[in-house]
Design a protein around this motif. Sequence first.
Motif, PDB file in Angstrom:
ATOM      1  N   ILE A  32       9.313   9.638  -7.275  1.00 19.39           N
ATOM      2  CA  ILE A  32       9.314   9.964  -5.847  1.00 19.39           C
ATOM      3  C   ILE A  32       8.201  10.962  -5.531  1.00 19.39           C
ATOM      4  CG2 ILE A  32      10.625  11.133  -4.025  1.00 19.39           C
ATOM      5  CD1 ILE A  32      13.137   9.855  -5.171  1.00 19.39           C
ATOM      6  N   LYS A  33       8.038  11.951  -6.411  1.00 17.15           N
ATOM      7  CA  LYS A  33       7.013  12.971  -6.207  1.00 17.15           C
ATOM      8  C   LYS A  33       5.614  12.359  -6.190  1.00 17.15           C
ATOM      9  CE  LYS A  33       7.646  16.423  -8.852  1.00 17.15           C
ATOM     10  NZ  LYS A  33       7.594  17.275 -10.077  1.00 17.15           N
ATOM     11  N   ASN A  34       5.378  11.385  -7.065  1.00 19.28           N
ATOM     12  CA  ASN A  34       4.067  10.741  -7.111  1.00 19.28           C
ATOM     13  C   ASN A  34       3.762  10.002  -5.807  1.00 19.28           C
ATOM     14  OD1 ASN A  34       3.562  11.665  -9.673  1.00 19.28           O
ATOM     15  ND2 ASN A  34       4.303   9.819 -10.683  1.00 19.28           N
ATOM     16  N   ALA A  41      -2.028  12.894   0.287  1.00 17.65           N
ATOM     17  CA  ALA A  41      -3.461  12.743   0.072  1.00 17.65           C
ATOM     18  C   ALA A  41      -4.073  11.735   1.042  1.00 17.65           C
ATOM     19  CB  ALA A  41      -3.740  12.304  -1.366  1.00 17.65           C
ATOM     20  N   GLY A  42      -3.230  10.945   1.701  1.00 17.63           N
ATOM     21  CA  GLY A  42      -3.708   9.960   2.663  1.00 17.63           C
ATOM     22  C   GLY A  42      -4.181   8.671   2.024  1.00 17.63           C
ATOM     23  N   ASP A  43      -3.807   8.437   0.794  1.00 16.20           N
ATOM     24  CA  ASP A  43      -4.220   7.233   0.065  1.00 16.20           C
ATOM     25  C   ASP A  43      -3.148   6.157   0.217  1.00 16.20           C
ATOM     26  OD1 ASP A  43      -5.355   5.393  -1.555  1.00 16.20           O
ATOM     27  OD2 ASP A  43      -5.492   6.679  -3.325  1.00 16.20           O
ATOM     28  N   ASN A  44      -3.337   5.304   1.215  1.00 13.33           N
ATOM     29  CA  ASN A  44      -2.329   4.295   1.539  1.00 13.33           C
ATOM     30  C   ASN A  44      -2.133   3.286   0.411  1.00 13.33           C
ATOM     31  OD1 ASN A  44      -0.565   2.579   2.810  1.00 13.33           O
ATOM     32  ND2 ASN A  44      -1.670   2.549   4.738  1.00 13.33           N
ATOM     33  N   ALA A  45      -3.223   2.812  -0.174  1.00 11.28           N
ATOM     34  CA  ALA A  45      -3.125   1.809  -1.238  1.00 11.28           C
ATOM     35  C   ALA A  45      -2.393   2.366  -2.449  1.00 11.28           C
ATOM     36  CB  ALA A  45      -4.512   1.324  -1.635  1.00 11.28           C
ATOM     37  N   ALA A  46      -2.726   3.585  -2.831  1.00 10.64           N
ATOM     38  CA  ALA A  46      -2.060   4.203  -3.978  1.00 10.64           C
ATOM     39  C   ALA A  46      -0.588   4.455  -3.679  1.00 10.64           C
ATOM     40  CB  ALA A  46      -2.745   5.509  -4.345  1.00 10.64           C
ATOM     41  N   ALA A  47      -0.300   4.876  -2.448  1.00  7.27           N
ATOM     42  CA  ALA A  47       1.085   5.135  -2.072  1.00  7.27           C
ATOM     43  C   ALA A  47       1.915   3.861  -2.156  1.00  7.27           C
ATOM     44  CB  ALA A  47       1.155   5.715  -0.663  1.00  7.27           C
ATOM     45  N   GLN A  48       1.348   2.751  -1.729  1.00  3.99           N
ATOM     46  CA  GLN A  48       2.091   1.486  -1.774  1.00  3.99           C
ATOM     47  C   GLN A  48       2.324   1.015  -3.199  1.00  3.99           C
ATOM     48  OE1 GLN A  48       0.057  -1.213   0.838  1.00  3.99           O
ATOM     49  NE2 GLN A  48       0.932  -0.276   2.675  1.00  3.99           N
ATOM     50  N   THR A  49       1.318   1.145  -4.057  1.00  4.76           N
ATOM     51  CA  THR A  49       1.508   0.723  -5.452  1.00  4.76           C
ATOM     52  C   THR A  49       2.483   1.649  -6.173  1.00  4.76           C
ATOM     53  OG1 THR A  49      -0.448   1.951  -6.150  1.00  4.76           O
ATOM     54  CG2 THR A  49      -0.750  -0.374  -5.658  1.00  4.76           C
ATOM     55  N   LEU A  50       2.399   2.953  -5.895  1.00  2.00           N
ATOM     56  CA  LEU A  50       3.339   3.891  -6.505  1.00  2.00           C
ATOM     57  C   LEU A  50       4.750   3.681  -5.967  1.00  2.00           C
ATOM     58  CD1 LEU A  50       1.181   7.126  -6.535  1.00  2.00           C
ATOM     59  CD2 LEU A  50       2.040   5.883  -8.526  1.00  2.00           C
ATOM     60  N   TYR A  51       4.851   3.259  -4.703  1.00  2.00           N
ATOM     61  CA  TYR A  51       6.169   2.985  -4.144  1.00  2.00           C
ATOM     62  C   TYR A  51       6.854   1.837  -4.874  1.00  2.00           C
ATOM     63  CZ  TYR A  51       9.929   1.383  -1.214  1.00  2.00           C
ATOM     64  OH  TYR A  51      11.167   0.984  -0.788  1.00  2.00           O
ATOM     65  N   VAL A  52       6.086   0.825  -5.247  1.00  2.00           N
ATOM     66  CA  VAL A  52       6.669  -0.326  -5.954  1.00  2.00           C
ATOM     67  C   VAL A  52       7.285   0.136  -7.278  1.00  2.00           C
ATOM     68  CG1 VAL A  52       6.140  -2.510  -7.083  1.00  2.00           C
ATOM     69  CG2 VAL A  52       5.153  -1.994  -4.857  1.00  2.00           C
ATOM     70  N   THR A  53       6.569   0.982  -8.003  1.00  2.00           N
ATOM     71  CA  THR A  53       7.124   1.475  -9.265  1.00  2.00           C
ATOM     72  C   THR A  53       8.297   2.419  -9.011  1.00  2.00           C
ATOM     73  OG1 THR A  53       5.526   3.279  -9.351  1.00  2.00           O
ATOM     74  CG2 THR A  53       4.933   1.253 -10.486  1.00  2.00           C
TER      75      THR A  53
END
Length: 87
Positions: A32-34, A41-53
Amino acid sequence: MANSKQARKRAIQAVARNKHLSAQRSRYRTAIKNVRKAILAGDNAAAQTLYVTAQSVIDSMADKGVLHKNAAARHKSRLVVAIKAMA
């Protein structure tokens, strides 16, 4: 300290179980923290991939009983809302 053999065994089991559950809770909190860090940080793509995990980890914890299923749903929902608010 426990006085009977049964009580000593239960004390040992409680320590082992606490260690195991602590590791699982840590894994779930880190996931969740990641996602939250990527959102800040405003990184939408990273947030979406991290959300999946994170979603996978959260569901796993709910299935194992570490986390209540409604609490798991609430955490996932709030993460999705935060990700969508970035756009």
